[in-house]
Design an enzyme around this catalytic site. Structure first.
Site, PDB file in Angstrom:
ATOM      1  CG  HIS A   1      40.278  39.248  29.085  1.00  0.00           C
ATOM      2  ND1 HIS A   1      40.458  40.361  29.878  1.00  0.00           N
ATOM      3  CD2 HIS A   1      39.706  39.685  27.932  1.00  0.00           C
ATOM      4  CE1 HIS A   1      40.020  41.418  29.233  1.00  0.00           C
ATOM      5  NE2 HIS A   1      39.557  41.048  28.059  1.00  0.00           N
TER       6      HIS A   1
ATOM      7  CG  ASP B   1      38.400  38.515  20.595  1.00  0.00           C
ATOM      8  OD1 ASP B   1      37.652  39.260  19.939  1.00  0.00           O
ATOM      9  OD2 ASP B   1      39.252  38.945  21.383  1.00  0.00           O
TER      10      ASP B   1
END
Length: 413
Positions: free
Chosen positions: A288, A349
């Protein structure tokens, strides 16, 4: 000059802020610009905050885990839009307003149904949001906070209906139905059977909350950038939906399920990772831009939601879904061993697609669910941006083309 800048920054007492500014300045010296505007502040906001080093996400100061544990969609929607959690009467009124505002014009419904099946649902959703503007001729009157707030709530209410009409191909799919919560209505738009089961409504409610906002991400930047031109809320939110559709943003959860399906089984994970690394390819769902530890939203899904779904007595879990879950668990195990020291961890996700597959929702609709949660944050940023001293976004560029040159008439003959 760099030494002078360091000396000026030495007066800053906030160590983290000092390091952040120093990195920005170093990037400017090295590259002359800021690729992707990484780490560049473009707005002041009180909607949400991320502490990437410690894995903390807060909405208006409340940690996301506490909100997911204790609140509903209505609670968090009120919080993001209005700044604090509602009292029971305020929550009741917001739920009533959302459910009363979910209807859309019959002509727009016809257009939704007529859209080509090959069009990805995210683009159907963004174009349908733009169509809603046709029934709101005063949408450019943006000077009253209360009017802007009510317009945002009405738009939030209509997004699930767009999806329900498209999914069922029936303009009256919810005719005569009553709903106990807005999350139940959203689930009804995708799976009418599970919408009757409180366990699954509760799971979707938490999933939507986890997606509610995430500071100045690409889609939120789009909302504020488009909104800064005094474009309508419909144009602003449509641009955000298009941004979210990309595989580097919201579309990643769809790609994760595709990846797990292609891997096939837990015993194939190690070789898949090696092949991806050798080819220099990205492994979807890992890493991320902001978090340097486990994404708190992903951790909540892993520890609180998925154990409920994959409990031994869960009738909704078949062998195919169980295999996907086992493959994901094996990938997480190997990834943590290989990449944790590089501060690469699973993000939201990585796990969210498994939750949606358990709800029997097709992967092409995953990112639309993301949007139905994130619409709360997008609208909060849209309203907030109108309340501050609005200035149209107009970043600069470094020109990297030809110097001035002239057309030679002879060469055009």
């Amino acid at each position: 000059m760099l030494s002078q800048i360091k000396e000026a920054l030495s007066n800053l007492e906030n160590k983290k802020l000092k390091e952040k500014y120093m990195q920005i300045i170093i990037t400017m010296f090295e590259k002359g610009y800021f690729p992707g505007l990484e780490n560049i502040p473009v707005a002041k906001s009180s909607v949400s905050n991320i502490d990437g080093e410690n894995g903390l996400l807060t909405f208006r100061g409340y940690p996301i885990q506490e909100l997911a544990n204790n609140c509903s969609y209505e609670d968090v929607c009120f919080l993001l839009l209005k700044g604090d959690l509602p009292i029971p009467q305020e929550k009741k009124e917001l739920k009533k307003q959302l459910l009363a505002s979910k209807g859309i014009d019959s002509k727009i419904k016809e257009t939704i149904i007529s859209m080509n099946d090959n069009l990805h649902p995210m683009y159907m959703l963004s174009s349908s949001v733009l169509q809603l503007q046709s029934n709101d001729p005063k949408c450019f009157d943006l000077d009253q906070y209360t009017v802007n707030l009510n317009r945002a709530i009405q738009l939030i209410a209509k997004l699930p209906t767009i999806m329900g009409v498209y999914q069922t191909q029936n303009p009256e799919f919810a005719q005569g139905k009553t709903f106990d919560s807005f999350a139940q209505y959203i689930l009804y738009c995708f799976n009418q059977e599970l919408a009757a089961k409180p366990k699954w409504v509760n799971i979707l409610d938490k999933l939507l909350i986890l997606h509610g906002d995430h500071t100045m991400n690409n889609s939120t930047f789009s909302v504020r950038a488009v909104g800064s031109s005094k474009a309508s809320i419909y144009a602003s939110i449509s641009s955000a939906i298009n941004s979210l559709s990309g595989p580097l943003h919201g579309g990643a959860n769809e790609k994760v399920i595709k990846m797990l399906t292609e891997i096939g089984a837990p015993e194939n994970v190690e070789s898949y990772i090696q092949e991806q690394l050798k080819a220099g390819e990205k492994i979807m769902g890992l890493g991320h831009r902001v978090y340097r530890t486990y994404d708190p939203r992903a951790l909540y899904l892993k520890e609180e939601i998925l154990p409920q779904i994959f409990a031994e007595d869960s009738p909704e879990v078949n062998s195919k879904l169980e295999n996907l879950y086992n493959t994901a668990q094996k990938m997480e195990e190997i990834a943590l061993n290989k990449f944790a020291d590089k501060k690469i961890f699973p993000n939201i996700d990585f796990w969210s697609g498994l939750v949606l597959r358990a709800m029997k929702i097709e992967p092409k609709y995953f990112t639309t669910i993301f949007a139905l949660g994130r619409i709360m944050g997008w609208c909060a940023h849209w309203v907030e941006n109108l309340e501050v001293k609005n200035k149209i976004f107009r970043p600069n560029q470094l020109y990297d083309g030809f110097n001035t040159r002239h057309v030679l008439r002879d060469q055009l003959k």
